[in-house]
Structure formats: structure tokens, C-alpha cells
Write a protein that holds these residues in place. Structure first.
Motif, PDB file in Angstrom:
ATOM      1  N   TYR A 750       0.807  -1.211   0.000  1.00  0.00           N
ATOM      2  CA  TYR A 750       0.000   0.000   0.000  1.00  0.00           C
ATOM      3  C   TYR A 750       0.841   1.263   0.000  1.00  0.00           C
ATOM      4  CZ  TYR A 750      -4.415  -2.461   0.974  1.00  0.00           C
ATOM      5  OH  TYR A 750      -5.518  -3.244   0.891  1.00  0.00           O
ATOM      6  N   SER A 751       1.999   1.215   0.648  1.00  0.00           N
ATOM      7  CA  SER A 751       2.756   2.447   0.873  1.00  0.00           C
ATOM      8  C   SER A 751       3.815   2.713  -0.191  1.00  0.00           C
ATOM      9  CB  SER A 751       3.435   2.395   2.245  1.00  0.00           C
ATOM     10  OG  SER A 751       4.360   1.313   2.305  1.00  0.00           O
ATOM     11  N   ALA A 752       3.871   1.901  -1.241  1.00  0.00           N
ATOM     12  CA  ALA A 752       4.884   2.098  -2.280  1.00  0.00           C
ATOM     13  C   ALA A 752       4.570   3.345  -3.103  1.00  0.00           C
ATOM     14  CB  ALA A 752       4.948   0.878  -3.191  1.00  0.00           C
ATOM     15  N   ALA A 753       5.603   4.032  -3.548  1.00  0.00           N
ATOM     16  CA  ALA A 753       5.421   5.282  -4.294  1.00  0.00           C
ATOM     17  C   ALA A 753       4.600   5.066  -5.559  1.00  0.00           C
ATOM     18  CB  ALA A 753       6.781   5.879  -4.635  1.00  0.00           C
ATOM     19  N   VAL A 784      -5.643   5.201   1.790  1.00  0.00           N
ATOM     20  CA  VAL A 784      -4.961   4.092   2.457  1.00  0.00           C
ATOM     21  C   VAL A 784      -3.449   4.189   2.252  1.00  0.00           C
ATOM     22  CG1 VAL A 784      -4.678   1.579   2.512  1.00  0.00           C
ATOM     23  CG2 VAL A 784      -6.961   2.586   2.354  1.00  0.00           C
ATOM     24  N   TYR A 785      -3.027   4.658   1.070  1.00  0.00           N
ATOM     25  CA  TYR A 785      -1.603   4.851   0.788  1.00  0.00           C
ATOM     26  C   TYR A 785      -0.974   5.767   1.850  1.00  0.00           C
ATOM     27  CZ  TYR A 785       2.411   7.118  -1.487  1.00  0.00           C
ATOM     28  OH  TYR A 785       3.641   7.655  -1.760  1.00  0.00           O
ATOM     29  N   TYR A 786      -1.623   6.910   2.120  1.00  0.00           N
ATOM     30  CA  TYR A 786      -1.074   7.843   3.113  1.00  0.00           C
ATOM     31  C   TYR A 786      -1.300   7.349   4.541  1.00  0.00           C
ATOM     32  CZ  TYR A 786      -0.177  11.151  -0.611  1.00  0.00           C
ATOM     33  OH  TYR A 786       0.314  11.749  -1.734  1.00  0.00           O
ATOM     34  N   PHE A 787      -2.391   6.603   4.751  1.00  0.00           N
ATOM     35  CA  PHE A 787      -2.672   6.052   6.077  1.00  0.00           C
ATOM     36  C   PHE A 787      -1.571   5.072   6.492  1.00  0.00           C
ATOM     37  CE2 PHE A 787      -4.637   2.450   8.408  1.00  0.00           C
ATOM     38  CZ  PHE A 787      -4.945   3.101   9.593  1.00  0.00           C
ATOM     39  N   VAL A 788      -1.193   4.177   5.580  1.00  0.00           N
ATOM     40  CA  VAL A 788      -0.154   3.193   5.891  1.00  0.00           C
ATOM     41  C   VAL A 788       1.198   3.874   6.072  1.00  0.00           C
ATOM     42  CG1 VAL A 788       1.065   1.147   5.049  1.00  0.00           C
ATOM     43  CG2 VAL A 788      -1.404   1.338   4.731  1.00  0.00           C
ATOM     44  N   ARG A 789       1.425   4.959   5.362  1.00  0.00           N
ATOM     45  CA  ARG A 789       2.689   5.694   5.487  1.00  0.00           C
ATOM     46  C   ARG A 789       2.711   6.600   6.726  1.00  0.00           C
ATOM     47  NH1 ARG A 789       5.551   6.100   0.340  1.00  0.00           N
ATOM     48  NH2 ARG A 789       6.428   8.097   0.980  1.00  0.00           N
ATOM     49  N   GLY A 790       1.544   6.720   7.417  1.00  0.00           N
ATOM     50  CA  GLY A 790       1.476   7.548   8.616  1.00  0.00           C
ATOM     51  C   GLY A 790       1.481   9.030   8.322  1.00  0.00           C
ATOM     52  N   ARG A 793      -1.270  14.382   7.791  1.00  0.00           N
ATOM     53  CA  ARG A 793      -1.581  15.659   7.141  1.00  0.00           C
ATOM     54  C   ARG A 793      -2.266  15.419   5.793  1.00  0.00           C
ATOM     55  NH1 ARG A 793       0.596  18.749   3.322  1.00  0.00           N
ATOM     56  NH2 ARG A 793       2.332  17.299   3.053  1.00  0.00           N
ATOM     57  N   MET A 794      -1.722  14.458   5.015  1.00  0.00           N
ATOM     58  CA  MET A 794      -2.342  14.153   3.729  1.00  0.00           C
ATOM     59  C   MET A 794      -3.681  13.440   3.901  1.00  0.00           C
ATOM     60  SD  MET A 794      -0.826  15.436   1.185  1.00  0.00           S
ATOM     61  CE  MET A 794      -1.760  14.525  -0.057  1.00  0.00           C
ATOM     62  N   MET A 795      -3.817  12.644   4.989  1.00  0.00           N
ATOM     63  CA  MET A 795      -5.115  12.019   5.259  1.00  0.00           C
ATOM     64  C   MET A 795      -6.173  13.099   5.453  1.00  0.00           C
ATOM     65  SD  MET A 795      -3.874   9.013   7.877  1.00  0.00           S
ATOM     66  CE  MET A 795      -5.509   8.758   8.541  1.00  0.00           C
ATOM     67  N   ARG A 796      -5.852  14.144   6.264  1.00  0.00           N
ATOM     68  CA  ARG A 796      -6.786  15.244   6.483  1.00  0.00           C
ATOM     69  C   ARG A 796      -7.103  15.961   5.178  1.00  0.00           C
ATOM     70  NH1 ARG A 796     -10.399  16.453  10.049  1.00  0.00           N
ATOM     71  NH2 ARG A 796      -8.973  16.319  11.837  1.00  0.00           N
ATOM     72  N   ARG A 797      -6.067  16.165   4.371  1.00  0.00           N
ATOM     73  CA  ARG A 797      -6.269  16.878   3.111  1.00  0.00           C
ATOM     74  C   ARG A 797      -7.194  16.084   2.189  1.00  0.00           C
ATOM     75  NH1 ARG A 797      -1.320  18.662  -0.963  1.00  0.00           N
ATOM     76  NH2 ARG A 797      -2.641  19.253  -2.740  1.00  0.00           N
ATOM     77  N   LEU A 798      -6.989  14.755   2.084  1.00  0.00           N
ATOM     78  CA  LEU A 798      -7.836  13.927   1.240  1.00  0.00           C
ATOM     79  C   LEU A 798      -9.254  13.854   1.793  1.00  0.00           C
ATOM     80  CD1 LEU A 798      -5.529  10.940   0.204  1.00  0.00           C
ATOM     81  CD2 LEU A 798      -6.546  12.644  -1.298  1.00  0.00           C
TER      82      LEU A 798
END
Length: 878
Positions: A750-753, A784-790, A793-798
Motif C-alpha cells: 500500500y505504501s509504495a510510491a 490508504v496509501y497515506y494512512f499506511v505511510r502515517g 496531514r495528507m489524510m486530512r487533506r484527502l
């Protein structure tokens, strides 16, 4: 063609009766093989080799005529008979010709230039080059076309050095000198000027211009070479670094070198590995066998080991390993190296070894050379008569220190052979002897006779004789009690991995490129080494990937150090080469039925051509025609055959393959949509290809073949980029970006670029197109990509963006995703009441909207299951 005259031109007129008795005429002659020549009673290897080389030239001329009838897909009018080739070009120019024309009668000048041209032509012919054009006092020469050799760059430099010497001693009214420039590179070459252009075969590309400019840099009687040529020579020649030069018409500065003379390096193998040998892997059993045979030989049981294997398999590397292992033991080494340029030079490897052993150098006077040979022969107490014979063999004048022997030529030869075998036995009195004869497939007939005598002689003396050769050589000694035959096999994947680790060191190599190298090199150590070096020398991963694979340009996939060797094997095929080209366009594996649908050849002719490819070791066959399938033995052979086709020819051929597959093999499209996608892409029918790439990717993903799915979908995305921008292109790209998400997660996580990039691009396309339903998946996936990466800030933005989108696009599924993302984000920020409210809204929204729950669940399961909503909500009750 007059067969008798042709044989006499080769000095082999004694075979004319055999050719006549077996009904060999000019229609049969170009198709003769080594086996055919044996059946004709031609037992001498050197004579067979000379005939095969001459037959190859005949085939080249026949190819131009046969090409018109071979492919139904390509209109091969005379102006189009051309190929993409890696060629070494030599440009030779007569020094001071303008001044000569001012003071000489034109007729005298004509005779002088004619003598110069004849001198060039004779030397080029001996090195199997091709005089393409006489340009007044200049001569344009190709090495590598129309017949390639694995050592074309070396042949060009040797020819250049000989030419500078030969022109200086021409019997002309004035002393002559020449300047020579040599360069290697990719060109388009062939009869581009039409059949009326007689012997001229035009060449298009930078290489010939570079060779001409380098000639202009040269001093009189100097050979100047480009860096592209030098890289192929290793330490075979002594070179003088002339630095970097700016050349007119050449966009970048060029590093240039002057070739002075052949080097004194003992082994051609070691000369070509000047930077050092790679680690030996996977050959423990072979080395142990050689050590056991060495032990027997030391105890007086002479042994012969025949090491056979295809080019690059590691025969010379194994002998080098043996030399390393026994280096500390008392021994006498006799190393003989046969040469592809000296297959008809009597006793060449033996003469060269004796010159090296005596320490002869190019600037030794005749007296010094005699003294050195005298000292060498004294070590074995050589008799005066034998010494006189050996001096004559070395072309050294006897200054009276040895007796003059009057013998007939045949007696002289036999006595010389006796003297050579006596030398071997004399050496064993001091130490056991390790005798290595390398590359015996290139041995001259007289040296072969010496070798055969040695095999018979050593059975009861302290000698281990190792003979290395390729499969085309048929050793006559198998079956004797002291002879061991050992065939070297390809390396397995574990051994290739170990070899790659040694080559790469701490530089790192992406896993996909590493696997490409393993797949394409087929367990041939030399291929592994050269391909890996080419990748490591490339700039960045993208270029490395292009170098390691055949996409998009197979010419880049074959390192220059291997291209000539592989091309030489194809050029020896005659008309069968074009069948190899069609097969290469189809793929690594192809069926007889598909091939037969593409070529205009009678069944017997096609079967004969395929049999020839199999006999040459280029193809494997499974089954029998018309149900047979064929596989290229080496991926790099396929690449090389394909790379010779002009781009226009490739495009037409791929279009024809796609048309035949659609019309005659529809079941293959269902089973392998990527096959049709590939051919349509290469045919530049992008609109049609894209749909098949998507089908191929989705089919692979359904079977959990995730790596293959990513490759197919990536190819489709690359093809899409070539189309003009439009809403339709965006819509098709969105389908690819959604399809590639799940395989990317499966392979990279999930967290791969690359996973995040796919979802991000898909979201942009959804918003641009106003597509609501796909936006649910893309927003969830990116979240989920940003969630797994922790990345909260991006979770809030999305989350905020999802809310805005839900307000702009009043779709129940979009609102559901918006509440769900908001709930997860709020909980991770510690706002549990807010999180609970969002989760409850998500659940009620699902019920209130009366969404088809099975559809929603199925859609969301591809990214993350809806059941966590209830768990998240229950976690917020407290």
C-alpha cells in the motif's frame, strides 16, 4: 558460375572431381554445410573452413535475390534491401595524392593509385572485410557486413596495420604512405542505391563519417581508432592515447587512439578481459575433474581432456582457474592459441608460442632473434638438425650456427613435426607439462596434425593436454583410454545469481532488471557478464531497463561486445537468416503454423531453412511440422536477428503478424491478448493495441499474475501517451490506472510510491471526467496509501477533498466514502466523538441510499473491506 574456376581461385582445385561426381552446381553450392563437405570427402579442417567462408560470400549474393520472395509482409524492391548493422568502418587515404597529381602524368598516376587499390583489396580480402567504395585515392571498407565475425573490430585494426606496412613497400615509382581511420557503430547498410550501383553498398549513419574524420587526424602510416572500436579490443593491441578531439561534423568530442602493433599478451581471452576475470561459479565439478587428471599426468599417466561448449560458456575461464590452482606446483606450461584470422596459416599457434617463450619483440634485430631462439632451444638440448628446422619454421635465417639440411618439402614437414613432438617429450624430463590448446575450432590443418601426434605421444609421459573447442569441431580422438570428453553446460539460476552478486558488488541492481538479465542471458556466463556491465554503465534505471530488455529497442539490448559474435552466426545461415528474422519478430517462441502463414516458401524450403537453424544451434524444436513449435536457444540471438530489420520492415511485419493471428488463430487472442497487443503496438496501430493491453492486464490480475499484470498495463499506459490528448484518452487511461492499483498493492504494498502515484493519477482523471463511481475507489486507495505511510496531514487533506467532491457530485457512494475517510481521520487525531458520528453517518447513508450492498461490498473489497466501519465505530463508543 564456373565451379572449377571458383575452386582454383581458392587453391582447392583437387576437389573438383568430387563436386562434379555429386552434382554440385551453382544452385546447390550456396547451401552446402560442413556436414556436406565431410560427405564429399574433404577431411582437412582448414580446407573445409576455407570453403565455408567462400560459400558464405556466395550466400550473401544469393540473399539479395531470395529476399524478394521470402517475406510476404515486406515489399523488398532493390532500393529497400538494407539492414541495421553494427559495423566497423575503415577509411584509408593515400598521403600526398594531390601533390603527386600535380607532378605526375595522369596515366602514371592512374597506375600508382591502381596498385594502391589492389594492395588494399588484397589485405582486406585476407581479413574477410568488404571494399565498399573506391573514392579516388581513398577506400571505404566494412568489417561486419555482408559477413559478420565475432572479431570484426580486431580484423579491421590488423588489416589497417598490415596496410600501412604493405603500402610502404609497393613497387611503384615513388614511395607511398597511407592514413587510416577506424570506427565502430550502428548503421543502415545495404544496396541502398539500387542494383545498378554494381559493387557499391551504401552506408548511412555517423560511423563512416567518424572513420573519415579520424583518418584526417592520422599521421602518415598511422592507424587511428575511435573509442567505440577500442572498447572491443581489450589489450589485443598496443595503443597510444591521443586524447579527446573535436571533429568537424561530429556533435560531441571523441576520444581517439593510435594502434601501434599487436600486443605481446599471451592469451586472447585474457587480452579481452583486461580489467580482470570475473569470479568462477558453478564449475566446481569441472575443476575437480581437471585436477584429478593433472594428478594422473604427474604420475606418468598422460591425459587428454577435451573441453567443448558454445561460445561464451566458460571454457577458457575453467582453464584459467586450473592454472591458478596449480600455480605453486612445479610444472612447464605450453599454451597455444588458435586464431580466427589464421585458420590457413600453417603452424600459427605453435610459432606464436615459441616466439613468446623466446621473448621475441618487434624491434629485435635478426641476430638478437636468433640468439633468443638459440637460448630457448638449449633448454631442451635440441639437436642441430632439429634447431635448423625450427628456425626455418619461424622464418629466421640460419647464420651458419646450424647445419643446412637438404630435404624435399614433404620430408621437411615431417621432420619438423618430429622435432616439435621431441620438444614436448624433452620438457617432461624436468617437470610435468600442462599443455593447453585453445579454440581448436580455428586450428590450421598442419597444427591439427601436430596436435594429433601429441595426443598419441603423451599416453605414457607426464603431460596433461587440455583442448578447448566449440561444438562445430569434431575431435577425432574420442574413445581412447586416456582421453576424457567434457561438455560444459549452462549455469543454473543460483549460479547466475552468485555471478551477478560478484559483478554488481555494492552498486545495487533493481530486482526487475536483475531478472531481465537472468532471463535474457540463458545461463551463458559471457552473456551475463557483458549484459550486466552494459546495464551498470547505463545512466539511470530507465536506461538500464532499456539495455536489459528488448523494449523498445532490441539493438540496445545486445551489448556491442556480443553483437558481432551473434551476428556472425546469423550471417552464416544464408537464406535461412530471413526465416530467423521473421521468427524473431513473432517472439522467442513461435509455431510452424504461424510462421508458414507469414512467408512465401514451399513447405520443403521452409522445413529446410528451419532444420538449418536447428543444426546451427539457434533453435530448439518441439513436435513435428505442421504442429511443431520453435524456441530461440538464446534470447540475445532473437534480439540480434530482429535488430537487423529496418524500422519500416518491422512495422509492416508486425502488422501482418497481427492480421494473421486475428484471422487464423482467434483462440490465441482469448488465451494471450498480450500477443496481439504487442504486435499491434509495434505496428503503430495504437488505438487497437490499447484495448488488448487492458484485457491482458485484467486477465493476468484475475489469475494473481500480478507482475505480468503490471507489465501489460504499463505497456498500455506507455502506448496511450503517444495519442493526442482528449477526453476519450483520459477515460481509457482511467481504466488502466484503476486496473493497475490492485496488482501494485500486491507486489509493492500500500505504501509504495508507484501505488500512490497510480491512485493519485486516477483521482485527477475522475475529477476531470466527472466520473463519480470510480472516484470512490481512487479516493479510498490514495487515502490508504497515506494512512499506511502515517502521513496524517495528507489524510486530512484527502478527507477534506472527499467532502468537497461529495458536495459537488451528489452520489451516494461518494458520500459513503467521504464519511468513512472522515471517521478514520478523526479517530487517528483523537476526535472520537466526531469519528463515531462519521461512521454512523456512513452506515445510515448506506441504508438510506438503498445502495446495492453486494455491489458496494464487492467494489470496496478491492481496496479495503467495509466491515472495518463497524469496528471503527464500536471503538469510538467509549
Amino acid at each position: 558460375m564456373d565451379l572449377g574456376s571458383w575452386l582454383r581461385s581458392l587453391g582447392l582445385e583437387q576437389y573438383e572431381p568430387a563436386f562434379r561426381e555429386n552434382a554440385i552446381d551453382d544452385s546447390v553450392l550456396p547451401r552446402l554445410t560442413a556436414e556436406d563437405l565431410k560427405d564429399l570427402g574433404i577431411a582437412i579442417v582448414g580446407h573445409r573452413r576455407k570453403l565455408l567462408d567462400a560459400i558464405a560470400v556466395l550466400r550473401t549474393d544469393a540473399n539479395a535475390e531470395a529476399a524478394t520472395d521470402t517475406l510476404s509482409t515486406i515489399d523488398r524492391s532493390p532500393k529497400d534491401i538494407a539492414e541495421r548493422r553494427h559495423v566497423t568502418v575503415m577509411f584509408s587515404d593515400l598521403v600526398g595524392s594531390t601533390a603527386l597529381s600535380a607532378r605526375m602524368d595522369p596515366e602514371d598516376l592512374r597506375e600508382l593509385i591502381s596498385a594502391y587499390h589492389k594492395c588494399v583489396a588484397e589485405i582486406v580480402r585476407r581479413f574477410d572485410g568488404f571494399v565498399a567504395q573506391y573514392l579516388g585515392d581513398g577506400v571505404l571498407v566494412y568489417f561486419g557486413y555482408p559477413q559478420a565475425h565475432e572479431d570484426d573490430a580486431e580484423r579491421a585494426v590488423r588489416a589497417g596495420l598490415e596496410l600501412t606496412a604493405a603500402v610502404g613497400v609497393l613497387n611503384t615509382c615513388v614511395s607511398l604512405q597511407t592514413r587510416i581511420g577506424i570506427a565502430t557503430g550502428l548503421v543502415v547498410v545495404g544496396d541502398l542505391l539500387g542494383s545498378a550501383a554494381a559493387q557499391e553498398r551504401a552506408i548511412i549513419g555517423e560511423t563512416q563519417n567518424l572513420a573519415a574524420r579520424l583518418q584526417g587526424l592520422a599521421e602518415p602510416n598511422m592507424v587511428v581508432i575511435a573509442e567505440s572500436t577500442r572498447r572491443l579490443l581489450g589489450n589485443i593491441f598496443e595503443l597510444q592515447d591521443l586524447g579527446t578531439r573535436e571533429l568537424k561534423g561530429i556533435p560531441e568530442s571523441v576520444h581517439v587512439w593510435a594502434a601501434l602493433r599487436p600486443s605481446s599478451v599471451e592469451s586472447r581471452f585474457e587480452a579481452l578481459h583486461a580489467s580482470g576475470l570475473t569470479a568462477l561459479v558453478g564449475r566446481e565439478e569441472e575443476c575437480e575433474l581437471l585436477l584429478r587428471r593433472w594428478t594422473k599426468a604427474k604420475n606418468g599417466e598422460g591425459q587428454v581432456v577435451l573441453l567443448s561448449g558454445e561460445a561464451g560458456i566458460g571454457k577458457s575461464r575453467i582453464t584459467a582457474a586450473l592454472l591458478e590452482r596449480i600455480a605453486s606446483e612445479p610444472q612447464t606450461r605450453l599454451r597455444y592459441f588458435c586464431s580466427p584470422q589464421h585458420t590457413n596459416s600453417a603452424l600459427y599457434p605453435i610459432i606464436r608460442r615459441m616466439e613468446r617463450a623466446a621473448g621475441l619483440t618487434h624491434d629485435d634485430s635478426p641476430q638478437v632473434r636468433l640468439d633468443k631462439i638459440d637460448a630457448l632451444l638449449a633448454q631442451t638440448s635440441t639437436s642441430g638438425q632439429d634447431a635448423a628446422l625450427l628456425l626455418e619454421m619461424l622464418s629466421l635465417a640460419n647464420d651458419g650456427r646450424y647445419p643446412v639440411i637438404e630435404l624435399t618439402p614433404q620430408q621437411r614437414l615431417q621432420r619438423t613435426l618430429d622435432a616439435l613432438t621431441t620438444q614436448i617429450e624433452a620438457l617432461t624430463r624436468a617437470n610435468p607439462v600442462l599443455m593447453i590448446f585453445e579454440d581448436v575450432h580455428w586450428i590450421d590443418p598442419t597444427s591439427l596434425e601436430v596436435l594429433s601426434r601429441a595426443v598419441d605421444q603423451i599416453q605414457n609421459i607426464r603431460v596433461l593436454l587440455i583442448v578447448t573447442f566449440r561444438p562445430e569441431f569434431d575431435p577425432p580422438w574420442i574413445g581412447r583410454p586416456h582421453v576424457t570428453a567434457l561438455t560444459i553446460n549452462r549455469l543454473g539460476q543460483r549460479d547466475i545469481d552468485a555471478m551477478l552478486d560478484d559483478l554488481v558488488g555494492n552498486k545495487g541492481l533493481p530486482a526487475s532488471i536483475r531478472q531481465d538479465i537472468i532471463d535474457r542471458t540463458d545461463g551463458i556466463p559471457l552473456f551475463v557478464e557483458e549484459m550486466t556491465k552494459a546495464v551498470l554503465e547505463s545512466e539511470g534505471e530507465d536506461e538500464a531497463r532499456r539495455t536489459a530488455s528488448a523494449i523498445p529497442s532490441p539493438a540496445l539490448a545486445v551489448p556491442a561486445s556480443l553483437h558481432a559474435s551473434l551476428m556472425a552466426r546469423l550471417d552464416r545461415l544464408g537464406p535461412a537468416k530471413e526465416i530467423a528474422q521473421v521468427g524473431a519478430a513473432i517472439g522467442r517462441q513461435f509455431s510452424y503454423a504461424l510462421l508458414a502463414s507469414l512467408v512465401r516458401q514451399r513447405e520443403a524450403e521452409l522445413a529446410s531453412a528451419l532444420d538449418r537453424l536447428i543444426a546451427a544451434g539457434l533453435l530448439f524444436r518441439q513436435g513435428a511440422p505442421p504442429h511443431a513449435t520453435y524456441l530461440f536457444k538464446h534470447a540475445l540471438v532473437q534480439d540480434t536477428a530482429y535488430s537487423t530489420l529496418l524500422r519500416s520492415d518491422r512495422q509492416q511485419l508486425h502488422a501482418r503478424i497481427a492480421e494473421v493471428v486475428e484471422r487464423r488463430f482467434p483462440e490465441r487472442i482469448t488465451r494471450e491478448p498480450e500477443l496481439l497487443a504487442h504486435h499491434l503496438t509495434e505496428a503503430h496501430e495504437i488505438e487497437r493495441a490499447i484495448g488488448y493491453w487492458l484485457k491482458a492486464g485484467e486477465r493476468a490480475a484475475e489469475r494473481s499474475a500480478n507482475l505480468e499484470a503490471i507489465r501489460h498495463l504499463t505497456r498500455g499506459l506507455e502506448a496511450l501517451k503517444t495519442l493526442p490528448e482528449s477526453p476519450e484518452r483520459d477515460r481509457r487511461e482511467l481504466a488502466f490506472q484503476i486496473a493497475v492499483g490492485t496488482p501494485l498493492i500486491a507486489v509493492h504494498g500500500y505504501s509504495a510510491a508507484q501505488t500512490g502515484a497510480a491512485f493519485s493519477r486516477a483521482r485527477v482523471l475522475c475529477e476531470r471526467l466527472g466520473e463519480a463511481e470510480p472516484l470512490v475507489a481512487t479516493l479510498s486507495g490514495e487515502f490508504v496509501y497515506y494512512f499506511v505511510r502515517g502521513d496524517y496531514r495528507m489524510m486530512r487533506r484527502l478527507t477534506d477533498e472527499a467532502r468537497r467532491v461529495s458536495e459537488r457530485l451528489p452520489n451516494p457512494m461518494v458520500r459513503l466514502a467521504s464519511h468513512r475517510l472522515a471517521g478514520i481521520t478523526a479517530m487517528h487525531f483523537g476526535a472520537f466523538a466526531e469519528a463515531r458520528s462519521e461512521f454512523e453517518a456512513s452506515c445510515s447513508n448506506t441504508t438510506a441510499a438503498s445502495i446495492d450492498r453486494s455491489r458496494c461490498t464487492t467494489f470496496m473489497t478491492r481496496r479495503s473491506r467495509p466491515s472495518p466501519i463497524l469496528r471503527w465505530s464500536s471503538g469510538c463508543l467509549d
